[in-house]
Design a protein around this motif. Structure first.
Motif, mmCIF file in Angstrom:
data_model
loop_
_atom_site.group_PDB
_atom_site.id
_atom_site.type_symbol
_atom_site.label_atom_id
_atom_site.label_comp_id
_atom_site.label_asym_id
_atom_site.label_seq_id
_atom_site.Cartn_x
_atom_site.Cartn_y
_atom_site.Cartn_z
ATOM 1 N N LEU A 136 0.817 -0.743 -0.181
ATOM 2 C CA LEU A 136 -0.140 -0.174 -0.125
ATOM 3 C C LEU A 136 1.029 1.227 0.564
ATOM 4 C CD1 LEU A 136 -2.773 0.835 -0.027
ATOM 5 C CD2 LEU A 136 -2.213 0.889 2.373
ATOM 6 N N TRP A 137 1.111 2.039 -0.936
ATOM 7 C CA TRP A 137 1.411 3.108 -1.292
ATOM 8 C C TRP A 137 0.621 4.254 -0.625
ATOM 9 C CZ3 TRP A 137 6.476 4.138 -4.207
ATOM 10 C CH2 TRP A 137 7.366 3.132 -3.850
ATOM 11 N N ASP A 138 0.750 4.717 0.726
ATOM 12 C CA ASP A 138 0.036 5.271 1.265
ATOM 13 C C ASP A 138 0.931 5.992 2.591
ATOM 14 O OD1 ASP A 138 -2.045 6.846 2.594
ATOM 15 O OD2 ASP A 138 -3.218 4.997 2.908
ATOM 16 N N GLY A 139 0.257 7.174 2.510
ATOM 17 C CA GLY A 139 1.405 7.929 3.962
ATOM 18 C C GLY A 139 1.749 9.123 3.869
ATOM 19 N N SER A 140 2.579 9.656 4.853
ATOM 20 C CA SER A 140 3.657 10.786 4.834
ATOM 21 C C SER A 140 4.630 10.265 4.879
ATOM 22 C CB SER A 140 2.506 12.035 5.522
ATOM 23 O OG SER A 140 1.206 12.596 5.218
ATOM 24 N N TYR A 141 6.151 11.145 4.258
ATOM 25 C CA TYR A 141 7.079 10.814 4.751
ATOM 26 C C TYR A 141 7.978 12.215 4.638
ATOM 27 C CZ TYR A 141 5.728 6.034 3.853
ATOM 28 O OH TYR A 141 5.246 4.995 3.214
ATOM 29 N N SER A 142 8.734 12.916 5.815
ATOM 30 C CA SER A 142 9.500 13.192 5.657
ATOM 31 C C SER A 142 11.560 12.961 6.223
ATOM 32 C CB SER A 142 8.983 14.025 6.918
ATOM 33 O OG SER A 142 9.464 13.893 8.299
ATOM 34 N N GLY A 186 15.430 17.292 -7.226
ATOM 35 C CA GLY A 186 15.639 18.390 -6.345
ATOM 36 C C GLY A 186 14.864 17.702 -5.112
ATOM 37 N N PHE A 187 14.031 16.357 -5.391
ATOM 38 C CA PHE A 187 13.601 15.669 -3.724
ATOM 39 C C PHE A 187 14.587 14.061 -3.949
ATOM 40 C CE2 PHE A 187 10.488 15.382 -7.202
ATOM 41 C CZ PHE A 187 10.386 13.617 -7.355
ATOM 42 N N SER A 188 15.847 13.943 -4.009
ATOM 43 C CA SER A 188 16.000 12.493 -3.819
ATOM 44 C C SER A 188 16.886 12.732 -2.321
ATOM 45 C CB SER A 188 17.312 11.941 -4.913
ATOM 46 O OG SER A 188 18.174 13.213 -4.780
ATOM 47 N N GLY A 189 16.624 11.547 -1.808
ATOM 48 C CA GLY A 189 17.185 11.112 -0.620
ATOM 49 C C GLY A 189 16.255 10.195 0.275
ATOM 50 N N ASN A 190 16.323 9.531 1.618
ATOM 51 C CA ASN A 190 15.909 8.467 2.346
ATOM 52 C C ASN A 190 14.913 9.391 3.089
ATOM 53 O OD1 ASN A 190 17.281 6.153 1.467
ATOM 54 N ND2 ASN A 190 18.650 7.072 2.664
ATOM 55 N N TYR A 191 13.667 8.976 3.166
ATOM 56 C CA TYR A 191 12.573 9.850 4.290
ATOM 57 C C TYR A 191 12.337 8.465 4.387
ATOM 58 C CZ TYR A 191 12.607 13.111 0.220
ATOM 59 O OH TYR A 191 12.882 14.208 -0.694
ATOM 60 N N VAL A 192 11.665 9.182 5.887
ATOM 61 C CA VAL A 192 11.213 8.231 7.114
ATOM 62 C C VAL A 192 9.468 8.387 7.090
ATOM 63 C CG1 VAL A 192 11.205 7.753 9.546
ATOM 64 C CG2 VAL A 192 13.170 8.605 8.151
ATOM 65 N N LEU A 193 8.510 7.505 7.820
ATOM 66 C CA LEU A 193 6.779 7.931 7.360
ATOM 67 C C LEU A 193 6.957 8.476 8.771
ATOM 68 C CD1 LEU A 193 4.635 6.759 6.940
ATOM 69 C CD2 LEU A 193 4.715 5.207 8.580
ATOM 70 N N GLU A 194 6.606 9.804 8.501
ATOM 71 C CA GLU A 194 5.574 10.544 9.879
ATOM 72 C C GLU A 194 4.762 10.230 10.382
ATOM 73 O OE1 GLU A 194 3.866 13.968 8.212
ATOM 74 O OE2 GLU A 194 5.658 14.367 6.943
ATOM 75 N N LEU A 201 9.788 1.462 -1.504
ATOM 76 C CA LEU A 201 9.058 1.180 -0.413
ATOM 77 C C LEU A 201 9.605 0.117 0.358
ATOM 78 C CD1 LEU A 201 6.787 3.395 1.321
ATOM 79 C CD2 LEU A 201 5.332 2.011 0.279
ATOM 80 N N ASP A 202 10.109 0.766 1.502
ATOM 81 C CA ASP A 202 10.521 -0.395 2.749
ATOM 82 C C ASP A 202 9.932 0.101 4.383
ATOM 83 O OD1 ASP A 202 12.158 -2.910 3.873
ATOM 84 O OD2 ASP A 202 13.442 -1.714 3.817
ATOM 85 N N ALA A 203 8.802 -1.157 4.390
ATOM 86 C CA ALA A 203 8.231 -0.723 5.797
ATOM 87 C C ALA A 203 7.780 0.863 6.432
ATOM 88 C CB ALA A 203 9.709 -0.997 6.941
ATOM 89 N N ASP A 204 8.757 1.049 6.378
ATOM 90 C CA ASP A 204 8.301 3.228 6.907
ATOM 91 C C ASP A 204 9.147 3.357 6.509
ATOM 92 O OD1 ASP A 204 6.513 1.762 8.913
ATOM 93 O OD2 ASP A 204 7.986 1.828 10.819
ATOM 94 N N ILE A 262 7.074 13.925 1.654
ATOM 95 C CA ILE A 262 6.609 13.351 0.460
ATOM 96 C C ILE A 262 4.947 12.980 0.730
ATOM 97 C CG2 ILE A 262 6.488 11.750 -1.205
ATOM 98 C CD1 ILE A 262 9.686 12.285 -1.301
ATOM 99 N N SER A 263 4.079 12.989 0.557
ATOM 100 C CA SER A 263 2.111 12.048 0.537
ATOM 101 C C SER A 263 2.289 12.154 -0.379
ATOM 102 C CB SER A 263 1.588 13.814 0.747
ATOM 103 O OG SER A 263 1.804 14.587 1.993
#
Length: 228
Positions: free
Chosen positions: A147-153, A220-228, A205-208, A159-160
């Protein structure tokens, strides 16, 4: 005077008796109020259910739609399929498929619900339908729904992901209070590729965690994001 009073009382009694007799005769003739027969009520309910079922069937998948779903499931396995009729149950109809590789035919087949489009395993010996995870070619890494859902920062970038349907999600990228990108992604399991005119990124997408990697140009937005 006393005799006259007795006569009046007698007349009243006769009148009351007559009124009761008339009411009793009316009750006998008309009888108690009849309730609708149970059979008529059941018949009306069954008719309504049949109409609702017919309305649902108006939206049923065509055979060609079901063929496409099976083709996607078998992609990369080396197996082919052959349509094998329709299995009808009380509320569900399934397109059935035999699965083959050359002259080898699997003991299990596949079934597609003609309303939901969900793919199931079909057991020919038991004549029963079960979850797709029971299919012998099932690959959890490939077939498990992610499920590709959620907000990551990451720092001041967020990224939403908002599911649009079973096959796509909206992606919104913001930096601070400003939205810098919005678009659509079409995930394949836990990966998705976003191709734009000026850049191409790969999302994993890997867990959180959500990883965004530039493959072409600079997003301009590459990187590693964490689930909020």
């Amino acid at each position: 005077m006393k005799k006259r009073n007795l006569m009046i009382i007698a007349c009243l009694c006769i009148g009351l008796f007559g009124a009761c007799a008339v009411q009793e005769n009316q009750d006998t003739l008309t009888g108690p109020e009849q309730e609708p027969a149970a059979e008529e009520t059941v018949s009306a309910e069954e008719e309504l259910m049949e109409q609702n079922t017919e309305n649902i069937r108006d939206f049923a998948l065509k055979q060609s739609d079901a063929d496409q779903l099976i083709s996607e499931k078998l992609d990369g396995t080396g197996y082919t399929f052959e349509a094998d009729g329709i299995k009808e149950e009380e509320e569900n109809h399934y397109y059935l498929y035999r699965i083959c590789k050359g002259e080898e035919e699997l003991k299990q087949g596949l079934a597609v619900d003609d309303i939901s489009g969900e793919v199931f395993t079909y057991d020919y010996e038991a004549d029963s339908v079960s979850g797709y995870e029971d299919f012998e070619l099932y690959d959890a890494k490939k077939d498990e729904l992610v499920l590709w859902d959620g907000s990551y920062s990451m720092d001041d970038v967020s990224i939403s992901l908002l599911p649009a349907d079973g096959a796509s999600s909206e992606i919104h990228v913001s930096k601070g209070e400003k939205e810098i990108f919005t678009g659509m992604i079409y995930p394949d399991g836990d990966m998705a590729v976003l191709e734009e005119e000026n850049f191409t990124v790969e999302l994993t997408l890997d867990a959180d965690e959500l990883t965004v990697e530039d493959k072409k140009g600079k997003s301009g937005f590459s990187g590693n994001y964490v689930l909020e």
